[in-house]
Design a protein around this motif. Structure first.
Motif, PDB file in Angstrom:
ATOM      1  N   GLY A  29      28.808 -30.209  31.467  1.00  0.00           N
ATOM      2  CA  GLY A  29      27.702 -29.853  32.344  1.00  0.00           C
ATOM      3  C   GLY A  29      27.592 -30.841  33.492  1.00  0.00           C
ATOM      4  N   GLY A  30      26.544 -30.710  34.285  1.00  0.00           N
ATOM      5  CA  GLY A  30      26.400 -31.538  35.479  1.00  0.00           C
ATOM      6  C   GLY A  30      25.419 -32.667  35.301  1.00  0.00           C
ATOM      7  N   GLY A  31      25.495 -33.374  34.188  1.00  0.00           N
ATOM      8  CA  GLY A  31      24.590 -34.501  33.949  1.00  0.00           C
ATOM      9  C   GLY A  31      24.836 -35.645  34.917  1.00  0.00           C
ATOM     10  N   LEU A  32      24.004 -36.664  34.776  1.00  0.00           N
ATOM     11  CA  LEU A  32      24.090 -37.823  35.660  1.00  0.00           C
ATOM     12  C   LEU A  32      25.470 -38.471  35.627  1.00  0.00           C
ATOM     13  CD1 LEU A  32      22.767 -39.912  37.527  1.00  0.00           C
ATOM     14  CD2 LEU A  32      22.048 -41.156  35.468  1.00  0.00           C
ATOM     15  N   GLU A  33      26.031 -38.607  34.431  1.00  0.00           N
ATOM     16  CA  GLU A  33      27.330 -39.266  34.308  1.00  0.00           C
ATOM     17  C   GLU A  33      28.415 -38.483  35.038  1.00  0.00           C
ATOM     18  OE1 GLU A  33      25.403 -38.500  31.694  1.00  0.00           O
ATOM     19  OE2 GLU A  33      24.674 -40.467  31.064  1.00  0.00           O
ATOM     20  N   ARG A  35      27.981 -36.395  37.516  1.00  0.00           N
ATOM     21  CA  ARG A  35      27.757 -36.465  38.968  1.00  0.00           C
ATOM     22  C   ARG A  35      28.305 -37.770  39.527  1.00  0.00           C
ATOM     23  NH1 ARG A  35      21.794 -34.340  38.735  1.00  0.00           N
ATOM     24  NH2 ARG A  35      21.581 -36.491  38.099  1.00  0.00           N
ATOM     25  N   ARG A  36      28.147 -38.855  38.753  1.00  0.00           N
ATOM     26  CA  ARG A  36      28.684 -40.145  39.213  1.00  0.00           C
ATOM     27  C   ARG A  36      30.202 -40.096  39.271  1.00  0.00           C
ATOM     28  NH1 ARG A  36      26.136 -45.335  36.600  1.00  0.00           N
ATOM     29  NH2 ARG A  36      27.472 -46.167  38.214  1.00  0.00           N
ATOM     30  N   VAL A  37      30.835 -39.511  38.261  1.00  0.00           N
ATOM     31  CA  VAL A  37      32.299 -39.411  38.253  1.00  0.00           C
ATOM     32  C   VAL A  37      32.765 -38.556  39.425  1.00  0.00           C
ATOM     33  CG1 VAL A  37      34.270 -38.479  36.975  1.00  0.00           C
ATOM     34  CG2 VAL A  37      32.530 -39.810  35.779  1.00  0.00           C
ATOM     35  N   ARG A  38      32.095 -37.421  39.669  1.00  0.00           N
ATOM     36  CA  ARG A  38      32.471 -36.543  40.776  1.00  0.00           C
ATOM     37  C   ARG A  38      32.282 -37.262  42.114  1.00  0.00           C
ATOM     38  NH1 ARG A  38      28.670 -33.079  42.209  1.00  0.00           N
ATOM     39  NH2 ARG A  38      28.225 -32.603  40.046  1.00  0.00           N
ATOM     40  N   THR A  39      31.185 -38.005  42.257  1.00  0.00           N
ATOM     41  CA  THR A  39      30.926 -38.751  43.489  1.00  0.00           C
ATOM     42  C   THR A  39      31.987 -39.823  43.712  1.00  0.00           C
ATOM     43  OG1 THR A  39      28.561 -38.372  43.256  1.00  0.00           O
ATOM     44  CG2 THR A  39      29.217 -40.148  44.709  1.00  0.00           C
ATOM     45  N   ASP A  40      32.361 -40.537  42.638  1.00  0.00           N
ATOM     46  CA  ASP A  40      33.406 -41.555  42.758  1.00  0.00           C
ATOM     47  C   ASP A  40      34.740 -40.927  43.161  1.00  0.00           C
ATOM     48  OD1 ASP A  40      31.593 -43.494  42.084  1.00  0.00           O
ATOM     49  OD2 ASP A  40      32.244 -43.660  39.989  1.00  0.00           O
ATOM     50  N   ALA A  41      35.058 -39.778  42.582  1.00  0.00           N
ATOM     51  CA  ALA A  41      36.306 -39.093  42.943  1.00  0.00           C
ATOM     52  C   ALA A  41      36.259 -38.636  44.405  1.00  0.00           C
ATOM     53  CB  ALA A  41      36.534 -37.899  42.013  1.00  0.00           C
ATOM     54  N   ASP A  42      35.090 -38.175  44.858  1.00  0.00           N
ATOM     55  CA  ASP A  42      34.950 -37.792  46.272  1.00  0.00           C
ATOM     56  C   ASP A  42      35.151 -38.991  47.194  1.00  0.00           C
ATOM     57  OD1 ASP A  42      34.478 -35.115  45.729  1.00  0.00           O
ATOM     58  OD2 ASP A  42      32.289 -35.370  45.668  1.00  0.00           O
TER      59      ASP A  42
END
Length: 95
Positions: A29-33, A35-42
Motif C-alpha cells: 500500500g501507500g503508507g509513509l514508508e 512514500r519515502r522509498v518512492r520519493t528517494d527513488a524519484d
C-alpha cells in the motif's frame, strides 16, 4: 568502461528499482514508508538526469606527464652524504 556506459548501467538499475518499488507499493500500500522509498527513488532519477546533462561537460581525467628516466648510471657523487640503506652507517655495525 566509458562514462556513457556507466550512466546507461545506472539507468538500467534505476529502472529495475522503480519496477520493484511499484510491486512493493502494490503489496504494502501507500503508507509513509513506501512514500519515502518512492520519493528517494524519484530523487535518484532526478540526480541521474542532472548527471547525464553534465556528462558532456565533464572532462576526462588528466594523464600525468611522463618523465623519461635515462638508462645511464647516476653520478656517484650524488650519494656521498648518504648511508648504505639497510646496512647502517659506515662507522656502525648492522644488526
Amino acid at each position: 568502461m566509458s562514462v556513457h556506459d556507466d550512466l546507461t548501467s545506472v539507468q538500467r538499475c534505476l529502472d529495475d528499482l522503480f519496477r520493484t518499488v511499484r510491486r512493493l507499493e502494490q503489496q504494502f500500500g501507500g503508507g509513509l514508508e513506501m512514500r519515502r522509498v518512492r520519493t528517494d527513488a524519484d530523487h535518484l532519477r532526478e540526480s541521474l538526469a542532472l548527471l547525464r546533462e553534465a556528462a558532456p561537460t565533464l572532462s576526462p581525467p588528466l594523464r600525468p606527464e611522463l618523465v623519461p628516466v635515462p638508462d645511464t648510471p647516476y653520478d656517484s657523487s650524488l650519494w656521498t652524504d648518504s648511508d648504505d640503506e639497510g646496512l647502517g652507517g659506515r662507522d656502525r655495525r648492522a644488526p
